[in-house]
Design a protein around this motif. Structure first.
Motif, PDB file in Angstrom:
ATOM      1  N   ALA A 159       4.567  -2.537 -13.107  1.00  0.00           N
ATOM      2  CA  ALA A 159       5.422  -1.917 -14.197  1.00  0.00           C
ATOM      3  C   ALA A 159       5.790  -0.250 -13.664  1.00  0.00           C
ATOM      4  O   ALA A 159       6.021   0.568 -14.445  1.00  0.00           O
ATOM      5  N   ALA A 160       6.180  -0.158 -12.431  1.00  0.00           N
ATOM      6  CA  ALA A 160       6.527   1.022 -12.057  1.00  0.00           C
ATOM      7  C   ALA A 160       7.850   1.626 -12.493  1.00  0.00           C
ATOM      8  O   ALA A 160       8.101   2.964 -12.283  1.00  0.00           O
ATOM      9  N   GLY A 161       8.709   0.783 -12.794  1.00  0.00           N
ATOM     10  CA  GLY A 161      10.087   0.963 -13.310  1.00  0.00           C
ATOM     11  C   GLY A 161      11.189   1.606 -12.106  1.00  0.00           C
ATOM     12  O   GLY A 161      11.825   2.719 -12.416  1.00  0.00           O
ATOM     13  N   LEU A 162      10.705   1.349 -10.949  1.00  0.00           N
ATOM     14  CA  LEU A 162      11.677   1.410  -9.858  1.00  0.00           C
ATOM     15  C   LEU A 162      12.731   0.759  -9.683  1.00  0.00           C
ATOM     16  O   LEU A 162      12.485  -0.519  -9.690  1.00  0.00           O
TER      17      LEU A 162
ATOM     18  N   MET B 283       1.014  -1.015  -0.124  1.00  0.00           N
ATOM     19  CA  MET B 283       0.018   0.094  -0.059  1.00  0.00           C
ATOM     20  C   MET B 283       0.885   1.045  -0.143  1.00  0.00           C
ATOM     21  O   MET B 283       0.575   2.325  -0.714  1.00  0.00           O
ATOM     22  N   LEU B 284       1.831   1.417   0.837  1.00  0.00           N
ATOM     23  CA  LEU B 284       3.102   2.297   0.810  1.00  0.00           C
ATOM     24  C   LEU B 284       3.483   2.523  -0.721  1.00  0.00           C
ATOM     25  O   LEU B 284       3.615   3.806  -1.199  1.00  0.00           O
ATOM     26  N   LEU B 285       3.883   1.504  -1.266  1.00  0.00           N
ATOM     27  CA  LEU B 285       4.310   1.582  -2.661  1.00  0.00           C
ATOM     28  C   LEU B 285       3.486   2.010  -3.716  1.00  0.00           C
ATOM     29  O   LEU B 285       3.432   2.788  -4.623  1.00  0.00           O
TER      30      LEU B 285
ATOM     31  N   GLU C   7      15.505   2.919  -5.518  1.00  0.00           N
ATOM     32  CA  GLU C   7      14.377   3.782  -5.206  1.00  0.00           C
ATOM     33  C   GLU C   7      13.312   3.150  -4.126  1.00  0.00           C
ATOM     34  O   GLU C   7      12.357   3.679  -3.693  1.00  0.00           O
ATOM     35  N   LEU C   8      13.440   1.787  -4.132  1.00  0.00           N
ATOM     36  CA  LEU C   8      12.627   1.141  -3.294  1.00  0.00           C
ATOM     37  C   LEU C   8      12.931   1.320  -1.711  1.00  0.00           C
ATOM     38  O   LEU C   8      12.107   1.149  -0.713  1.00  0.00           O
ATOM     39  N   ASP C   9      14.163   1.477  -1.520  1.00  0.00           N
ATOM     40  CA  ASP C   9      14.921   1.505  -0.331  1.00  0.00           C
ATOM     41  C   ASP C   9      14.087   2.526   0.697  1.00  0.00           C
ATOM     42  O   ASP C   9      13.737   2.081   1.944  1.00  0.00           O
ATOM     43  N   PRO C  10      13.866   3.911   0.250  1.00  0.00           N
ATOM     44  CA  PRO C  10      13.097   4.655   1.323  1.00  0.00           C
ATOM     45  C   PRO C  10      11.746   4.094   1.734  1.00  0.00           C
ATOM     46  O   PRO C  10      11.216   4.075   2.917  1.00  0.00           O
TER      47      PRO C  10
ATOM     48  N   PHE D 264      17.629  -4.330   3.600  1.00  0.00           N
ATOM     49  CA  PHE D 264      18.715  -5.460   3.419  1.00  0.00           C
ATOM     50  C   PHE D 264      18.099  -6.588   2.635  1.00  0.00           C
ATOM     51  O   PHE D 264      18.633  -7.317   1.645  1.00  0.00           O
ATOM     52  N   LEU D 265      16.849  -7.078   2.980  1.00  0.00           N
ATOM     53  CA  LEU D 265      16.577  -8.427   2.349  1.00  0.00           C
ATOM     54  C   LEU D 265      15.829  -7.943   1.018  1.00  0.00           C
ATOM     55  O   LEU D 265      15.839  -8.606   0.217  1.00  0.00           O
ATOM     56  N   LEU D 266      15.797  -6.706   0.608  1.00  0.00           N
ATOM     57  CA  LEU D 266      15.415  -6.010  -0.921  1.00  0.00           C
ATOM     58  C   LEU D 266      16.891  -6.569  -1.722  1.00  0.00           C
ATOM     59  O   LEU D 266      16.924  -6.925  -2.753  1.00  0.00           O
TER      60      LEU D 266
END
Length: 313
Positions: A128-131, A82-84, A135-138, A149-151
């Motif tokens: 298909a957000a292209g991130l 939901m945050l994404l 860019e997902l880290d925050p 880290f798990l990303l």
């Protein structure tokens, strides 16, 4: 009840569990958090999350300890999705997440954080957000300290609350045996409170990664790594759950190179010298009755990534 739309597109992502090779804990801050310096390693116990377009937000949990995982909006993977969605914006359809669990719940191995990391990767691909992962880290850091880290996976230093990640130059592959132990009285907040009690009146230095740990990882030598495994929360975890100390003592007698509580516990991580050594250690622990269950995995492994959709059976 949430339903997945017919012929809905779906993406499955996989994320690993973690073990803390080193966990340094500083004195509690005014905001209630403890500064951390940790060395993470991602290990080959995985959580799979399938994100599918649905008529409403929802989550289904299957597999190990599924009954212990919330399925409302407090679910960490659903919160991540939901945050994404808020970050991506636009006219996005809701998603239904199906989580396939293999990592012990509340065991100090970050199974919930793995779910969140997998959900971020699956939803990013679905939309298909292209991130990039950077860019997902925050977003990951908003969800939980272990999620960034798990990303990424591999071996890395975590600072701040553990969410600021710096990759570590490390050689080799390491073979682990994990012993889930009873978690009664061993919530993460209680472990930190006990740490504060045990360190009261003492100067608690600002934590930082040790040069000895960095040198051991550069060598890629399991015996060198075993000698420098440390966890400042371990005395607190053992005080709250003495069974942990008994498992560690027995495992060292059965030939483990090193033993450490993973995170705030209660899972005990045992380092073996080889895959065969890990098998022998696992057999000894179960045959002797020291452990009802053991899990074996090697590390480091990759972070969250898309995989082919699982077959429906």
């Amino acid at each position: 009840m949430t339903s997945v739309l017919e012929t809905a597109p779906a993406v499955t992502a996989r994320a690993p569990a973690k073990v803390n090779l080193e966990l340094g804990v500083g004195a509690v801050r005014e905001d209630g958090y403890h500064p951390l310096a940790t060395v993470y390693q991602a290990v080959g116990l995985h959580e799979d999350v399938t994100a599918a377009t649905a008529d409403a937000w929802g989550v289904t949990v299957r597999g190990r300890d599924a009954e212990l995982v919330p399925t409302d909006e407090t679910n960490i993977a659903l919160r991540a999705a939901m945050l994404l969605a808020d970050e991506v914006g636009g006219d996005l359809a809701p998603v239904h997440l199906t989580i396939h669990k293999r990592v012990p719940v509340a065991g100090g191995m970050a199974g919930g954080s793995a779910d969140a990391a997998a959900a971020l990767v699956a939803c990013e691909a679905l939309w298909a957000a292209g991130l990039s992962k950077a860019e997902l880290d925050p977003i990951a850091a908003q969800v939980g300290s272990d999620v960034p880290f798990l990303l990424h996976g591999g071996t890395a230093v975590g600072s701040g609350r553990g969410e600021i990640i710096t990759p570590v130059l490390a050689k080799g592959s390491y073979h682990w045996v994990f012993v889930p132990t009873p978690a009664e009285g061993l919530s993460t907040p209680e472990v930190y409170r006990t740490f504060d009690e045990l360190t009261e009146g003492r100067r608690v230095p600002e934590p930082e990664p040790s040069p000895a740990m960095m040198a051991a990882l550069r060598l890629g030598d399991a015996e060198a790594l075993a000698d420098v495994l440390t966890n400042d929360l371990q005395p607190a975890a053992i005080k709250l759950q003495p069974r942990i100390g008994e498992v560690i003592e027995a495992a060292m007698g059965f030939g483990a190179l090193g033993a450490i509580v993973s995170g705030s516990g209660p899972t005990v991580a045992l380092l073996a010298g080889s895959q065969e050594g890990a098998i022998d250690l696992a057999v000894a622990l179960t045959a002797s009755g020291v452990a009802d269950e053991v899990l074996r995995a090697s590390g480091p492994v990759a972070g969250a990534h898309v995989i082919p959709a699982p077959r429906l059976t």
